[in-house]
Design a protein around this motif. Structure first.
Motif, PDB file in Angstrom:
ATOM      1  N   UNK A   6       0.850  -1.192   0.000  1.00  0.00           N
ATOM      2  CA  UNK A   6       0.000   0.000   0.000  1.00  0.00           C
ATOM      3  C   UNK A   6       0.880   1.235   0.000  1.00  0.00           C
ATOM      4  N   UNK A   7       0.652   2.121  -0.943  1.00  0.00           N
ATOM      5  CA  UNK A   7       1.453   3.347  -1.034  1.00  0.00           C
ATOM      6  C   UNK A   7       0.521   4.554  -1.177  1.00  0.00           C
ATOM      7  N   UNK A   8       0.404   5.308  -0.109  1.00  0.00           N
ATOM      8  CA  UNK A   8      -0.428   6.523  -0.089  1.00  0.00           C
ATOM      9  C   UNK A   8      -1.857   6.243  -0.557  1.00  0.00           C
ATOM     10  N   UNK A   9      -2.436   5.201   0.017  1.00  0.00           N
ATOM     11  CA  UNK A   9      -3.818   4.853  -0.292  1.00  0.00           C
ATOM     12  C   UNK A   9      -4.752   5.742   0.535  1.00  0.00           C
ATOM     13  N   UNK A  10      -5.690   6.396  -0.124  1.00  0.00           N
ATOM     14  CA  UNK A  10      -6.620   7.281   0.575  1.00  0.00           C
ATOM     15  C   UNK A  10      -7.882   6.551   0.988  1.00  0.00           C
ATOM     16  N   UNK A  11      -8.303   6.784   2.234  1.00  0.00           N
ATOM     17  CA  UNK A  11      -9.532   6.196   2.752  1.00  0.00           C
ATOM     18  C   UNK A  11     -10.362   7.309   3.374  1.00  0.00           C
ATOM     19  N   UNK A  12     -11.629   7.434   2.980  1.00  0.00           N
ATOM     20  CA  UNK A  12     -12.513   8.481   3.499  1.00  0.00           C
ATOM     21  C   UNK A  12     -13.683   7.844   4.230  1.00  0.00           C
ATOM     22  N   UNK A  13     -13.977   8.349   5.451  1.00  0.00           N
ATOM     23  CA  UNK A  13     -15.123   7.894   6.219  1.00  0.00           C
ATOM     24  C   UNK A  13     -15.720   9.098   6.931  1.00  0.00           C
ATOM     25  N   UNK A  14     -16.945   9.470   6.577  1.00  0.00           N
ATOM     26  CA  UNK A  14     -17.600  10.667   7.103  1.00  0.00           C
ATOM     27  C   UNK A  14     -16.660  11.864   6.943  1.00  0.00           C
ATOM     28  N   UNK A  15     -16.243  12.492   8.060  1.00  0.00           N
ATOM     29  CA  UNK A  15     -15.392  13.677   7.962  1.00  0.00           C
ATOM     30  C   UNK A  15     -13.900  13.349   8.069  1.00  0.00           C
ATOM     31  N   UNK A  17     -10.409  11.701   6.657  1.00  0.00           N
ATOM     32  CA  UNK A  17      -9.657  11.284   5.477  1.00  0.00           C
ATOM     33  C   UNK A  17      -8.296  10.762   5.921  1.00  0.00           C
ATOM     34  N   UNK A  18      -8.039   9.517   5.618  1.00  0.00           N
ATOM     35  CA  UNK A  18      -6.798   8.877   6.053  1.00  0.00           C
ATOM     36  C   UNK A  18      -5.930   8.515   4.859  1.00  0.00           C
ATOM     37  N   UNK A  19      -4.634   8.447   5.144  1.00  0.00           N
ATOM     38  CA  UNK A  19      -3.677   7.982   4.136  1.00  0.00           C
ATOM     39  C   UNK A  19      -2.932   6.795   4.720  1.00  0.00           C
ATOM     40  N   UNK A  20      -2.868   5.713   3.944  1.00  0.00           N
ATOM     41  CA  UNK A  20      -2.312   4.464   4.452  1.00  0.00           C
ATOM     42  C   UNK A  20      -1.132   4.007   3.600  1.00  0.00           C
ATOM     43  N   UNK A  34       1.463  -4.908   8.404  1.00  0.00           N
ATOM     44  CA  UNK A  34       2.296  -3.783   8.876  1.00  0.00           C
ATOM     45  C   UNK A  34       1.811  -2.545   8.135  1.00  0.00           C
ATOM     46  N   UNK A  35       1.085  -1.683   8.849  1.00  0.00           N
ATOM     47  CA  UNK A  35       0.456  -0.529   8.216  1.00  0.00           C
ATOM     48  C   UNK A  35       0.769   0.741   8.998  1.00  0.00           C
ATOM     49  N   UNK A  36       1.085   1.802   8.271  1.00  0.00           N
ATOM     50  CA  UNK A  36       1.226   3.138   8.855  1.00  0.00           C
ATOM     51  C   UNK A  36       0.082   4.003   8.330  1.00  0.00           C
ATOM     52  N   UNK A  42      -2.402  13.195  13.059  1.00  0.00           N
ATOM     53  CA  UNK A  42      -2.348  11.922  13.772  1.00  0.00           C
ATOM     54  C   UNK A  42      -1.651  10.854  12.937  1.00  0.00           C
ATOM     55  N   UNK A  43      -0.758  10.129  13.563  1.00  0.00           N
ATOM     56  CA  UNK A  43      -0.095   9.011  12.893  1.00  0.00           C
ATOM     57  C   UNK A  43      -0.108   7.793  13.812  1.00  0.00           C
ATOM     58  N   UNK A  44      -0.199   6.621  13.217  1.00  0.00           N
ATOM     59  CA  UNK A  44      -0.210   5.386  14.005  1.00  0.00           C
ATOM     60  C   UNK A  44       0.395   4.253  13.196  1.00  0.00           C
ATOM     61  N   UNK A  45       1.004   3.310  13.905  1.00  0.00           N
ATOM     62  CA  UNK A  45       1.583   2.119  13.285  1.00  0.00           C
ATOM     63  C   UNK A  45       0.835   0.893  13.794  1.00  0.00           C
ATOM     64  N   UNK A  46       0.340   0.088  12.872  1.00  0.00           N
ATOM     65  CA  UNK A  46      -0.419  -1.116  13.201  1.00  0.00           C
ATOM     66  C   UNK A  46       0.387  -2.332  12.756  1.00  0.00           C
TER      67      UNK A  46
END
Length: 340
Positions: A6-15, A17-20, A34-36, A42-46
């Motif tokens: 995954x490279x700069x995948x955009x995900x939108x949910x209500x208000x 917008x995330x980049x994965x 392994x996802x950032x 806000x940033x998080x590592x899963x």
């Protein structure tokens, strides 16, 4: 066997917008993740794995973040529910609304959450740690800890989603947190009214997903302590100040305060003592979850304030105790916003 990058995948949910970014490796039985993720600041590592992901998932997943701004992760729609109470109104349930049915998820999950720093409505937490597990449609949090300012809190809870209406059991203790931070963050209608170092132990259990069910089933008990604080900007203290014609009652500086709160059948029972150099009171009675008041207590005034009250107030029937303090028995009814 496969590999997803995954490279700069955009995900939108209500208000939101995330980049994965990240990588997912999988075989027939196992998926390694392994996802950032980034949402604004806000940033998080899963990181973790999912076994049997096609049938009965067994998830082991950990999350780490350096800093999270919780306010930015809450959709505006959650802050602005469609049904809002106005003055002297309460939120009413829609006719025919039913409790949510039990979950029947065939999955297991466990892991840890670590956050170096989190900010929520001006309150900053550090060294946040949570351990969790999900089995048989029950979410257990055996440990949740964090530092808040110079204080800290510990929490553990169980949420049972396997029954209609769901059930929960929670216990927590806070030690030396700034009362204004807690009140301002979680009780915005009481913003900037209570100050001081707050400590309490709370145990709570209940059930229900509808407002009336939650009130009916909530059972809680709490012991609290406030040091070096003050109570101000409350309609209750303002009316008391005008009633006695004593300015010092509008803002009550506390040397200490302690007491017990019990909640059952939608009623809060209070048994407490508040004291300062000039004022002592021991409010006891009932407070409805709809903010109705039914309290009785003795207001004790130092000899200095007693003399001032006798000069300025129409109330002249004072009893004095052995220390020369004036004692005024009071009964308070009405509501928090309109006490009498």
């Amino acid at each position: 066997i496969g590999n997803i990058v995954l490279a700069k995948v955009g995900v939108a949910y209500e208000d939101i917008n995330a980049q994965i970014d990240g990588e997912i490796k999988f075989s027939e039985e196992l998926m390694n993740v392994r996802i950032n993720a980034a949402v604004g600041r806000n940033t998080a590592e899963l990181k973790g794995s999912i076994r049997n992901y096609l049938k009965d998932p067994d998830i082991k997943m950990n999350l780490y973040s350096k800093k999270i701004f919780i306010d930015e992760l809450i959709p505006a729609s959650a802050e602005k529910p469609g049904l809002k109470p106005g003055k002297n109104e309460t939120v009413k349930e829609k006719k025919g609304q039913k409790e949510r049915g039990p979950l029947k998820l065939k999955l297991k999950a466990e892991g840890m959450v670590r956050i170096d720093s989190a900010v929520y409505k001006g309150m900053t937490m550090s060294n946040f740690f949570m351990k969790y597990s999900f089995r048989d449609n029950k979410l257990e949090i055996p440990k949740m800890t964090a530092n808040v300012g110079k204080g800290k809190f510990d929490l553990k809870s169980v949420l049972d989603f396997s029954q209609t209406g769901y059930r929960y059991d929670l216990s927590t203790n806070l030690d030396s947190l700034h009362a204004q931070d807690v009140v301002n963050a979680f009780f915005p209608t009481a913003k900037d009214t209570v100050f001081g170092l707050l400590s309490f132990n709370l145990k709570m259990r209940g059930a229900g997903t509808l407002p009336e069910s939650i009130k009916k089933n909530l059972v809680a008990n709490c012991e609290f302590n406030i040091k070096d604080g003050k109570i101000t900007n409350l309609e209750l203290t303002k009316k008391l100040s005008r009633f006695m014609n004593i300015d010092e009652l509008e803002t009550i500086n506390l040397r200490k305060a302690n007491g017990k709160v019990d909640i059952k059948n939608g009623v809060v029972r209070l048994d407490s003592v508040f004291s300062s150099d000039d004022i002592e009171m021991d409010p006891k009675g009932k407070i409805g979850l709809d903010e109705t008041l039914d309290l009785e207590f003795d207001l004790k005034l130092s000899s200095r304030l007693t003399d001032k009250a006798l000069l300025n107030s129409s109330i002249a029937k004072f009893m004095k105790n052995e220390q020369g303090w004036g004692v005024i028995p009071l009964k308070i009814s009405g509501t928090f916003s309109e006490p009498s």
